[in-house]
Design an enzyme around this catalytic site. Structure first.
Site, PDB file in Angstrom:
ATOM      1  N   HIS A 132       0.851  -1.194   0.000  1.00 27.48           N
ATOM      2  CA  HIS A 132       0.000   0.000   0.000  1.00 27.48           C
ATOM      3  C   HIS A 132       0.891   1.249   0.000  1.00 27.48           C
ATOM      4  O   HIS A 132       1.743   1.420   0.874  1.00 27.48           O
ATOM      5  CB  HIS A 132      -0.902  -0.026   1.232  1.00 27.48           C
ATOM      6  N   HIS A 138      -2.727   4.672  -3.183  1.00 23.29           N
ATOM      7  CA  HIS A 138      -3.834   5.429  -2.586  1.00 23.29           C
ATOM      8  C   HIS A 138      -3.517   6.916  -2.746  1.00 23.29           C
ATOM      9  O   HIS A 138      -2.644   7.440  -2.062  1.00 23.29           O
ATOM     10  CB  HIS A 138      -3.948   5.012  -1.111  1.00 23.29           C
ATOM     11  N   GLY A 185      -0.335  -0.033   8.620  1.00 27.41           N
ATOM     12  CA  GLY A 185       0.950   0.678   8.640  1.00 27.41           C
ATOM     13  C   GLY A 185       1.640   0.463   9.954  1.00 27.41           C
ATOM     14  O   GLY A 185       2.565  -0.344  10.093  1.00 27.41           O
ATOM     15  N   GLY A 204      -4.229  11.253   6.211  1.00 27.42           N
ATOM     16  CA  GLY A 204      -3.126  12.198   6.361  1.00 27.42           C
ATOM     17  C   GLY A 204      -1.972  11.680   7.196  1.00 27.42           C
ATOM     18  O   GLY A 204      -0.836  12.091   6.990  1.00 27.42           O
ATOM     19  N   PHE A 205      -2.272  10.765   8.103  1.00 28.48           N
ATOM     20  CA  PHE A 205      -1.212  10.307   9.011  1.00 28.48           C
ATOM     21  C   PHE A 205      -1.407   8.832   9.352  1.00 28.48           C
ATOM     22  O   PHE A 205      -2.541   8.360   9.437  1.00 28.48           O
ATOM     23  CB  PHE A 205      -1.239  11.119  10.316  1.00 28.48           C
ATOM     24  N   GLY A 206      -0.295   8.163   9.605  1.00 27.17           N
ATOM     25  CA  GLY A 206      -0.357   6.815  10.139  1.00 27.17           C
ATOM     26  C   GLY A 206      -0.543   6.873  11.646  1.00 27.17           C
ATOM     27  O   GLY A 206      -0.430   7.925  12.275  1.00 27.17           O
ATOM     28  N   ASP A 222      -8.714   1.130   5.748  1.00 30.50           N
ATOM     29  CA  ASP A 222      -7.429   1.829   5.872  1.00 30.50           C
ATOM     30  C   ASP A 222      -7.456   2.800   7.048  1.00 30.50           C
ATOM     31  O   ASP A 222      -8.193   3.785   7.023  1.00 30.50           O
ATOM     32  CB  ASP A 222      -7.158   2.574   4.555  1.00 30.50           C
ATOM     33  N   MET A 266       0.399  11.742  -0.609  1.00 31.19           N
ATOM     34  CA  MET A 266      -0.258  12.910   0.016  1.00 31.19           C
ATOM     35  C   MET A 266       0.349  14.194  -0.537  1.00 31.19           C
ATOM     36  O   MET A 266       1.578  14.310  -0.621  1.00 31.19           O
ATOM     37  CB  MET A 266      -0.032  12.875   1.523  1.00 31.19           C
ATOM     38  N   ASP A 321       0.925   5.308  -0.006  1.00 28.83           N
ATOM     39  CA  ASP A 321       0.112   6.489   0.314  1.00 28.83           C
ATOM     40  C   ASP A 321       0.740   7.754  -0.261  1.00 28.83           C
ATOM     41  O   ASP A 321       1.832   8.149   0.145  1.00 28.83           O
ATOM     42  CB  ASP A 321       0.013   6.643   1.841  1.00 28.83           C
TER      43      ASP A 321
END
Ligand code: DX5
Ligand code: ZN
Length: 223
Positions: free
Chosen positions: A33, A66, A197, A142-144, A175, A37, A35
C-alpha cells in the site's frame, strides 16, 4: 476469497526502504500500500514518483496506490508509469468520478474509490458496478498511527450489502487504525483487504505481524 493484507509503507523506514520492501516480498503480504499525500487534500506530504519507482524496482507484490491528492486525473498516467497496479482516488477529490475511473482502467490498472469517514457509502450507488475496489477510511486521512473510528463497521456492512447485489467481486479495503485487535471484526463485517501501517512497521517482528493479520480466519470463511 481469503482476505488480502496490504502493509502501508507510510510507516516504513525511508532511510532504508529496500530492506523493508525485501521483507514484504518474503512475507505473507499480498499488496504493498503506497500512500501519496499532496499537502492540499490532506494536511501532510508523503512522497512522489521517484520514491514509488524505487519501491517498484524491488517489489515483487502489486502496488496498491492510494492517492490523497486533489485533481488526481493530472497524474494517473505517471503513477501507472512508475508501477501502480491499483490506483485509488478519493470520492471527495473527483468532480467527474466516472471519467476518472474509466481513465484508470484504460491505463490497465484496477480502479478504486476511497471514502473519507464522513462520506456515506450510498454516494457510490451509481458507480459501484464499475469499481474494482472501495477503500473505506477508518481514520481521517493524512497520518499513520491514528485511532480507528468505530462507525466504520456500519459503513462496511452497508457497502457489503450494496456489493453483494451488483458487484460481488468488489474489494472492500479498510485503511487506518487496523490491528490484530479489530481485524477479525472487520472481516466479519465484510472487509476483504486490510491496510496496516503502524501495526506492521512498528512491531518488533514485522513479517510475523503480517502473518498474524493474514491468518485470521472468520469461521464462515473456513466453512
Ligand atoms: C492514512 C493512510 C494510511 C496509513 C495507515 O492517511 O491512508 O494508509 O498509512 O496507517 P495505520 O495503519 O498506522 O493507521
Ligand atoms: Zn492509505
Amino acid at each position: 476469497m481469503k482476505h488480502l493484507i496490504a502493509p502501508s509503507i507510510l510507516s516504513a523506514n525511508f532511510a532504508n526502504l529496500e530492506e523493508d520492501i525485501l521483507m514484504l516480498n518474503k512475507s505473507e503480504a499480498d499488496l504493498i500500500h503506497v500512500d501519496i499525500m499532496d499537502g492540499v487534500f490532506v494536511p501532510n506530504i508523503s512522497f512522489g514518483f521517484p520514491v514509488v519507482a524505487a519501491v517498484k524496482n524491488f517489489a515483487k507484490k502489486p502496488l496498491d496506490v492510494h492517492l490523497m491528492i486533489v485533481d488526481p486525473d493530472r497524474y494517473l498516467k505517471q503513477f501507472k508509469e512508475v508501477g501502480a497496479n491499483i490506483i485509488t482516488v478519493h470520492y471527495e477529490a473527483c468532480t467527474h468520478l466516472h471519467r476518472t475511473i474509466q481513465a484508470i482502467k484504460e491505463l490497465g490498472c484496477k480502479a478504486g474509490v476511497a471514502l473519507n469517514p464522513h462520506t456515506p457509502v450510498s454516494f457510490l450507488q451509481d458507480i459501484i458496478q464499475d469499481l474494482d475496489l472501495v477503500l473505506i477510511m477508518s481514520v481521517n486521512p493524512g497520518f499513520g498511527g491514528q485511532k480507528f473510528i468505530e462507525h466504520t463497521y456500519h459503513k462496511i456492512h452497508q457497502l457489503k450489502k450494496m456489493a453483494d447485489e451488483v458487484n460481488p467481486k468488489l474489494m472492500i479495503e479498510i485503511d487506518g487504525g487496523v490491528s490484530i485487535h479489530n481485524s477479525l471484526a472487520l472481516l466479519k463485517a465484510g472487509a476483504n483487504v486490510l491496510v496496516a501501517g503502524n501495526a506492521v512497521f512498528n512491531s518488533t517482528d514485522q513479517a510475523h505481524s503480517i502473518a498474524e493479520l493474514k491468518n485470521i480466519s472468520p469461521d464462515f470463511l473456513n466453512a
